[in-house]
Design a protein around this motif. Sequence first.
Motif, PDB file in Angstrom:
ATOM      1  N   ASN A  24       0.755  -1.229  -0.002  1.00 26.53           N
ATOM      2  CA  ASN A  24       0.096  -0.099   0.022  1.00 26.53           C
ATOM      3  C   ASN A  24       0.932   1.480   0.006  1.00 26.53           C
ATOM      4  O   ASN A  24       1.930   1.274   0.426  1.00 26.53           O
ATOM      5  N   CYS A  25       0.184   2.306  -0.439  1.00 29.61           N
ATOM      6  CA  CYS A  25       0.827   3.847  -0.454  1.00 29.61           C
ATOM      7  C   CYS A  25       0.114   4.667  -0.294  1.00 29.61           C
ATOM      8  O   CYS A  25      -1.311   4.530  -0.026  1.00 29.61           O
ATOM      9  N   PRO A  26       0.413   5.942   0.366  1.00 31.68           N
ATOM     10  CA  PRO A  26      -0.439   7.007   0.855  1.00 31.68           C
ATOM     11  C   PRO A  26      -0.988   7.851  -0.209  1.00 31.68           C
ATOM     12  O   PRO A  26      -2.218   8.557   0.261  1.00 31.68           O
ATOM     13  N   MET A  27      -1.062   7.291  -1.619  1.00 34.14           N
ATOM     14  CA  MET A  27      -1.858   7.874  -2.655  1.00 34.14           C
ATOM     15  C   MET A  27      -2.883   6.999  -2.996  1.00 34.14           C
ATOM     16  O   MET A  27      -3.067   5.849  -2.307  1.00 34.14           O
ATOM     17  N   ASP A  28      -3.884   7.587  -3.563  1.00 34.54           N
ATOM     18  CA  ASP A  28      -5.092   6.698  -3.897  1.00 34.54           C
ATOM     19  C   ASP A  28      -5.555   6.945  -5.264  1.00 34.54           C
ATOM     20  O   ASP A  28      -6.463   7.696  -5.837  1.00 34.54           O
ATOM     21  N   CYS A  29      -5.089   5.813  -6.220  1.00 34.28           N
ATOM     22  CA  CYS A  29      -5.568   5.956  -7.447  1.00 34.28           C
ATOM     23  C   CYS A  29      -6.737   4.808  -7.761  1.00 34.28           C
ATOM     24  O   CYS A  29      -6.712   3.759  -7.174  1.00 34.28           O
ATOM     25  N   SER A  30      -7.620   5.312  -8.600  1.00 30.16           N
ATOM     26  CA  SER A  30      -8.719   4.643  -8.893  1.00 30.16           C
ATOM     27  C   SER A  30      -8.683   3.190  -9.485  1.00 30.16           C
ATOM     28  O   SER A  30      -9.505   2.197  -9.185  1.00 30.16           O
ATOM     29  N   TYR A  31      -7.469   3.094 -10.181  1.00 31.08           N
ATOM     30  CA  TYR A  31      -7.299   1.463 -10.568  1.00 31.08           C
ATOM     31  C   TYR A  31      -6.519   0.724 -10.077  1.00 31.08           C
ATOM     32  O   TYR A  31      -6.367  -0.355 -10.463  1.00 31.08           O
ATOM     33  N   CYS A  32      -5.953   1.107  -8.878  1.00 34.41           N
ATOM     34  CA  CYS A  32      -5.337   0.412  -8.140  1.00 34.41           C
ATOM     35  C   CYS A  32      -5.734  -0.812  -7.612  1.00 34.41           C
ATOM     36  O   CYS A  32      -6.676  -1.024  -7.026  1.00 34.41           O
ATOM     37  N   PHE A  33      -4.937  -2.016  -8.229  1.00 32.27           N
ATOM     38  CA  PHE A  33      -5.590  -3.399  -7.789  1.00 32.27           C
ATOM     39  C   PHE A  33      -5.315  -3.595  -6.359  1.00 32.27           C
ATOM     40  O   PHE A  33      -6.036  -4.677  -5.832  1.00 32.27           O
ATOM     41  N   LEU A  34      -4.572  -2.970  -5.561  1.00 36.60           N
ATOM     42  CA  LEU A  34      -4.199  -3.271  -4.109  1.00 36.60           C
ATOM     43  C   LEU A  34      -5.659  -2.877  -3.488  1.00 36.60           C
ATOM     44  O   LEU A  34      -5.805  -3.517  -2.004  1.00 36.60           O
ATOM     45  N   GLN A  35      -6.581  -2.184  -4.001  1.00 33.41           N
ATOM     46  CA  GLN A  35      -7.918  -1.869  -3.226  1.00 33.41           C
ATOM     47  C   GLN A  35      -8.643  -3.082  -2.921  1.00 33.41           C
ATOM     48  O   GLN A  35      -9.583  -3.214  -2.001  1.00 33.41           O
ATOM     49  N   SER A  36      -8.336  -4.348  -3.593  1.00 28.55           N
ATOM     50  CA  SER A  36      -9.130  -5.540  -3.382  1.00 28.55           C
ATOM     51  C   SER A  36      -8.439  -6.240  -2.253  1.00 28.55           C
ATOM     52  O   SER A  36      -9.112  -7.131  -1.702  1.00 28.55           O
ATOM     53  N   TYR A  37      -7.470  -5.868  -1.707  1.00 22.21           N
ATOM     54  CA  TYR A  37      -6.893  -6.337  -0.528  1.00 22.21           C
ATOM     55  C   TYR A  37      -7.392  -5.839   0.762  1.00 22.21           C
ATOM     56  O   TYR A  37      -6.662  -5.189   1.642  1.00 22.21           O
ATOM     57  N   LEU A  38      -8.772  -5.889   0.853  1.00 22.92           N
ATOM     58  CA  LEU A  38      -9.265  -5.236   1.864  1.00 22.92           C
ATOM     59  C   LEU A  38      -8.988  -5.890   3.295  1.00 22.92           C
ATOM     60  O   LEU A  38      -9.249  -5.277   4.508  1.00 22.92           O
ATOM     61  N   ASN A  39      -8.370  -7.025   3.381  1.00 24.88           N
ATOM     62  CA  ASN A  39      -7.903  -7.621   4.497  1.00 24.88           C
ATOM     63  C   ASN A  39      -6.381  -7.275   5.089  1.00 24.88           C
ATOM     64  O   ASN A  39      -5.814  -7.594   5.853  1.00 24.88           O
ATOM     65  N   GLN A  40      -5.762  -6.362   4.227  1.00 22.47           N
ATOM     66  CA  GLN A  40      -4.491  -5.710   4.361  1.00 22.47           C
ATOM     67  C   GLN A  40      -4.407  -4.277   4.338  1.00 22.47           C
ATOM     68  O   GLN A  40      -3.836  -3.850   3.603  1.00 22.47           O
ATOM     69  N   PRO A  41      -5.300  -3.803   5.313  1.00 20.56           N
ATOM     70  CA  PRO A  41      -5.602  -2.188   5.383  1.00 20.56           C
ATOM     71  C   PRO A  41      -4.094  -1.569   5.766  1.00 20.56           C
ATOM     72  O   PRO A  41      -3.341  -2.315   6.564  1.00 20.56           O
ATOM     73  N   SER A  42      -3.972  -0.417   5.662  1.00 21.84           N
ATOM     74  CA  SER A  42      -2.822   0.814   6.421  1.00 21.84           C
ATOM     75  C   SER A  42      -1.629   0.650   5.683  1.00 21.84           C
ATOM     76  O   SER A  42      -1.500  -0.461   4.649  1.00 21.84           O
ATOM     77  N   LEU A  43      -0.736   1.436   5.651  1.00 28.32           N
ATOM     78  CA  LEU A  43       0.521   1.574   4.947  1.00 28.32           C
ATOM     79  C   LEU A  43       1.510   0.474   5.565  1.00 28.32           C
ATOM     80  O   LEU A  43       2.236   0.780   6.724  1.00 28.32           O
ATOM     81  N   ARG A  44       1.600  -0.715   5.169  1.00 35.00           N
ATOM     82  CA  ARG A  44       2.326  -2.036   5.681  1.00 35.00           C
ATOM     83  C   ARG A  44       3.716  -1.938   5.292  1.00 35.00           C
ATOM     84  O   ARG A  44       4.124  -1.959   4.173  1.00 35.00           O
ATOM     85  N   ILE A  45       4.687  -1.652   6.255  1.00 31.77           N
ATOM     86  CA  ILE A  45       6.100  -1.672   6.274  1.00 31.77           C
ATOM     87  C   ILE A  45       6.660  -2.882   6.730  1.00 31.77           C
ATOM     88  O   ILE A  45       6.452  -3.237   7.749  1.00 31.77           O
ATOM     89  N   PHE A  46       7.454  -3.730   5.901  1.00 28.78           N
ATOM     90  CA  PHE A  46       8.167  -4.660   6.466  1.00 28.78           C
ATOM     91  C   PHE A  46       9.246  -4.370   7.274  1.00 28.78           C
ATOM     92  O   PHE A  46      10.681  -3.940   6.732  1.00 28.78           O
ATOM     93  N   SER A  47       9.291  -4.402   8.516  1.00 27.81           N
ATOM     94  CA  SER A  47      10.476  -3.901   9.522  1.00 27.81           C
ATOM     95  C   SER A  47      11.759  -4.646   9.527  1.00 27.81           C
ATOM     96  O   SER A  47      12.649  -4.085   9.945  1.00 27.81           O
ATOM     97  N   ASN A  48      11.630  -5.942   9.063  1.00 28.46           N
ATOM     98  CA  ASN A  48      13.041  -6.656   8.913  1.00 28.46           C
ATOM     99  C   ASN A  48      13.550  -6.764   7.642  1.00 28.46           C
ATOM    100  O   ASN A  48      14.645  -7.626   7.454  1.00 28.46           O
ATOM    101  N   LEU A  49      13.674  -5.882   6.790  1.00 23.37           N
ATOM    102  CA  LEU A  49      14.131  -5.722   5.674  1.00 23.37           C
ATOM    103  C   LEU A  49      15.597  -6.039   5.616  1.00 23.37           C
ATOM    104  O   LEU A  49      16.171  -6.760   4.890  1.00 23.37           O
ATOM    105  N   GLU A  50      16.296  -5.090   6.584  1.00 24.62           N
ATOM    106  CA  GLU A  50      17.775  -5.219   6.614  1.00 24.62           C
ATOM    107  C   GLU A  50      18.174  -6.351   7.033  1.00 24.62           C
ATOM    108  O   GLU A  50      19.298  -7.020   6.582  1.00 24.62           O
ATOM    109  N   ASP A  51      17.490  -7.378   7.757  1.00 20.80           N
ATOM    110  CA  ASP A  51      17.948  -8.529   8.237  1.00 20.80           C
ATOM    111  C   ASP A  51      18.011  -9.569   6.979  1.00 20.80           C
ATOM    112  O   ASP A  51      18.859 -10.623   7.027  1.00 20.80           O
ATOM    113  N   LYS A  52      17.134  -9.435   6.036  1.00 20.58           N
ATOM    114  CA  LYS A  52      17.051 -10.235   4.785  1.00 20.58           C
ATOM    115  C   LYS A  52      18.118  -9.922   3.779  1.00 20.58           C
ATOM    116  O   LYS A  52      18.018 -10.673   2.613  1.00 20.58           O
ATOM    117  N   LEU A  53      18.975  -8.752   3.757  1.00 22.08           N
ATOM    118  CA  LEU A  53      19.716  -8.284   2.738  1.00 22.08           C
ATOM    119  C   LEU A  53      20.794  -9.531   2.103  1.00 22.08           C
ATOM    120  O   LEU A  53      21.265  -9.452   1.257  1.00 22.08           O
TER     121      LEU A  53
END
Length: 365
Positions: free
Chosen positions: A87-116
């Motif tokens: 997700n992102c803070p913008m809101d485009c009418s055509y965005c396919f992520l709107q269908s992911y209603l079970n995953q709201p909010s701006l979701r940030i994966f906090s352990n990215l650095e651990d996986k590099l």
Amino acid sequence: MEGFNIRRLLIERGAEGDSMTQRIRTRLPAIPTEYVSPDDLALYEGIDELDKQSVRMIHFKGDFLKPCPGTQRYICCGYQILNVGINCPMDCSYCFLQSYLNQPSLRIFSNLEDKLDAIGSTIETHPDRIFRIGTGEFTDSLALDYLTGWTDTLLPFFSSKRNCILELKTKTTCIENLLRKRDLSQRIVAAWSLNTPRVIDHEERNTTSLERRLLAAQRCQQAGFVVAFHFDPLIHYPGWREEYEQVIRLMEEYIDPEAVIWISIGSFRYMPDLKWVIRRRFPGTYIFNGEFVSGLDGKLRYFKPIRVEMYARLFERLRQWHRDLGIYLCMESDDVWTQAFGWSPGTSINLSRYLDERVRKLVPI
């Protein structure tokens, strides 16, 4: 446009100790923080169903690097997606992520650095392969960089890998962190999604204007970055020919074509269930005012003659500007390629080779 209206910080169980969580807490000291379980959507009364004003920190347990979810029925570019969030803070009418209603909010994966290290091992294990990697499939690559510091983490890492490029795709002008790292510009592609001013104004809420996007791209080129552009989705409406022509005229004014690594083109397409979400959230949208048919992937897309005409017109006009822009189609069949462009890579493997050659031409590999 740097900085969006963030009202809550949600921290899932397991993400508390991750360095990115601590970084964002420091950068959002004045907003309320809530600790939640992974199955708690935290959608209280008065909060929109997509909750784009809350940042949610998640200790992600899936694969951070995955192939683009294309389909074998269409020619795919062989892109690799680096999953940094959803997700992102913008809101485009055509965005396919709107269908992911079970995953709201701006979701940030906090352990990215651990996986590099694991991602680096994958890249280094295949030294003869070029990895074209991007973070802009499920989120905007730069919109939240002022909070996440993605560029601080990713540019030093990927600029040191000789057989890969990292593409950062955005609809914003949030490039200041990027420009401060111009000494790491090799193997980094700054990319923008483009559309006509009418589509941007009417269908892309909270995004920046076309001209400001191109000015940001110009600044990145001047700092030594190669750039890319994505006309996806093209929207068919009365006046589209003249208005996409205006987009290309602005590109001619601001952009050096010699430092464009590729330009992708794709048309509006959607899964059937998404239509009703869009109709409810964007009652004034005109993106469905066209003739649609079901494609081989189950998505509805414009009738083939409409797509071919739109692709062919943009292709010829872009080639009038410059003959070597790395133009390609996103998720289309061999016959549409041939009808629109007069040539086709024929297979996904050949399209990957074509884009790999673009990397070799413009990036130190």
